[in-house]
Design a protein around this motif. Sequence first.
Motif, short mmCIF file in Angstrom:
data_model
loop_
_atom_site.label_atom_id
_atom_site.label_comp_id
_atom_site.label_asym_id
_atom_site.label_seq_id
_atom_site.Cartn_x
_atom_site.Cartn_y
_atom_site.Cartn_z
N ALA A 88 0.73 -1.20 0.06
CA ALA A 88 0.16 0.06 0.17
C ALA A 88 0.36 1.34 0.04
N THR A 89 2.32 1.23 0.35
CA THR A 89 2.58 2.56 0.67
C THR A 89 3.52 2.96 -0.37
N PHE A 90 4.33 1.56 -0.43
CA PHE A 90 4.97 1.98 -2.40
C PHE A 90 3.95 2.00 -3.61
N SER A 109 -6.43 22.52 -9.65
CA SER A 109 -7.47 22.97 -9.77
C SER A 109 -8.19 21.41 -8.85
N LYS A 110 -9.02 21.70 -8.69
CA LYS A 110 -10.14 20.33 -8.42
C LYS A 110 -9.51 19.05 -8.79
N PRO A 111 -10.33 19.36 -10.55
CA PRO A 111 -10.18 18.15 -11.02
C PRO A 111 -8.98 17.28 -10.84
N ARG A 112 -8.41 18.34 -11.23
CA ARG A 112 -6.57 17.69 -10.83
C ARG A 112 -6.10 17.18 -10.24
N ASN A 113 -6.31 17.49 -8.85
CA ASN A 113 -6.59 16.93 -7.37
C ASN A 113 -7.40 15.47 -7.25
N VAL A 114 -8.03 15.81 -7.38
CA VAL A 114 -8.71 13.89 -7.86
C VAL A 114 -8.32 13.37 -8.64
N GLN A 115 -8.29 13.78 -9.26
CA GLN A 115 -7.05 12.21 -10.27
C GLN A 115 -6.31 12.49 -9.68
N ILE A 116 -5.57 12.83 -9.32
CA ILE A 116 -4.07 12.35 -8.87
C ILE A 116 -4.36 11.01 -7.34
N ILE A 117 -5.80 11.98 -6.42
CA ILE A 117 -5.72 10.91 -5.46
C ILE A 117 -6.80 9.56 -5.95
N ASN A 118 -7.50 9.62 -6.61
CA ASN A 118 -8.14 8.73 -7.51
C ASN A 118 -6.38 8.01 -7.74
N MET A 119 -6.03 8.40 -8.53
CA MET A 119 -4.43 7.62 -9.14
C MET A 119 -3.87 7.02 -7.71
N VAL A 120 -3.10 7.92 -6.55
CA VAL A 120 -2.81 7.43 -5.69
C VAL A 120 -3.98 5.92 -5.00
N THR A 121 -5.09 5.71 -4.59
CA THR A 121 -5.78 4.84 -4.06
C THR A 121 -5.65 3.74 -4.78
N ARG A 122 -6.09 3.68 -6.35
CA ARG A 122 -6.12 2.83 -7.41
C ARG A 122 -4.44 2.26 -7.64
N GLN A 123 -3.50 2.35 -6.93
CA GLN A 123 -2.18 1.72 -7.35
C GLN A 123 -1.77 1.82 -5.82
N GLY A 124 -2.45 1.79 -4.74
CA GLY A 124 -2.21 1.97 -3.47
C GLY A 124 -2.72 0.56 -2.78
N ALA A 125 -4.00 -0.17 -3.42
CA ALA A 125 -5.77 -0.71 -3.38
C ALA A 125 -4.09 -2.53 -4.52
N SER A 126 -4.35 -1.92 -5.73
CA SER A 126 -3.61 -2.96 -6.36
C SER A 126 -2.05 -3.34 -5.68
N TRP A 127 -1.45 -2.71 -5.24
CA TRP A 127 -0.26 -3.62 -5.35
C TRP A 127 -0.08 -3.59 -3.85
N ALA A 128 -0.99 -3.17 -2.95
CA ALA A 128 -1.56 -4.33 -1.28
C ALA A 128 -2.04 -5.69 -2.04
N ASN A 129 -2.83 -6.06 -2.62
CA ASN A 129 -3.78 -6.92 -3.27
C ASN A 129 -2.28 -8.04 -4.19
N THR A 130 -1.28 -7.07 -4.86
CA THR A 130 -0.45 -7.91 -5.30
C THR A 130 0.36 -9.01 -4.23
N LEU A 131 0.35 -8.18 -3.22
CA LEU A 131 2.04 -8.51 -2.33
C LEU A 131 0.85 -9.21 -1.61
N GLY A 132 0.26 -8.79 -0.75
CA GLY A 132 -0.73 -9.59 0.19
C GLY A 132 -1.20 -11.36 0.19
N SER A 133 -1.81 -11.08 -1.80
CA SER A 133 -1.76 -12.61 -1.66
C SER A 133 -0.31 -12.86 -2.26
N VAL A 134 0.71 -12.96 -2.38
CA VAL A 134 2.15 -13.46 -2.44
C VAL A 134 2.44 -14.15 -1.77
N ALA A 135 2.30 -12.57 0.16
CA ALA A 135 3.07 -13.15 1.51
C ALA A 135 2.00 -14.73 1.39
#
Length: 212
Positions: A88-90, A109-135
């Motif tokens: 999740a951190t990575f 602006s607000k649309p750019r901030n929302v897009q960055i936040i969505n990218m952060v949450t999507r990547q964090g969840a994806s990597w947490a799921n991947t490493l968690g499954s491997v572990a």
Amino acid sequence: MDNNSQGSGGVKSGLGSLFGGGSPGYSNNDLAGVSLTGMSPLSPYLNVDPRYLAQDTDEFILPTGANKTRGRFELAFFTIGGSCMTGATFGAFNGLRMGIKETRDMAWSKPRNVQIINMVTRQGASWANTLGSVALLYSAFGVVFEKARGAEDDLNTVAAGTLTGMLFKSAGGLKGVARGGLVGLALSSAYALYNNWDHITNSSSSASSRLY
């Protein structure tokens, strides 16, 4: 007068018994063979045999038949949780980098901030799921090998890592299974080598000293 002296003597003896002065203590001969290394000098009023304070064994109590080190089942929870948090951190930092890179042509602006936040949450969840499954796969295989063989050694680590890589990449066909198995074998072997590096270096140094 005698009653008062007897009363005061009784009080003194009572206090002496309370603080250890009323009962017979230990002579210098009794204390001569007692090692007090790492201990502060005992008070002469402490009526405790110092031989009971010198601990040559472990100071914790284990259940009957329990090991002094944690097994793979106990370590599995820490491994899975730590892998999820690491992923999740990575992923969050990676998502922040990707979000800033993809929206560099946009004004802050607000649309750019929302897009960055969505990218952060999507990547964090994806990597947490991947490493968690491997572990999870690695821990499950490790527990199975430990229970089946009745031993905990580096062979369980290498076998669990190899099967984890093979199963994780099983969706890619035989090539994916072979590639995942090789990656798991390499990583688990490197981890086992790292854990036994001190033992290997000590063994090699002792062998070289015997030769010369």
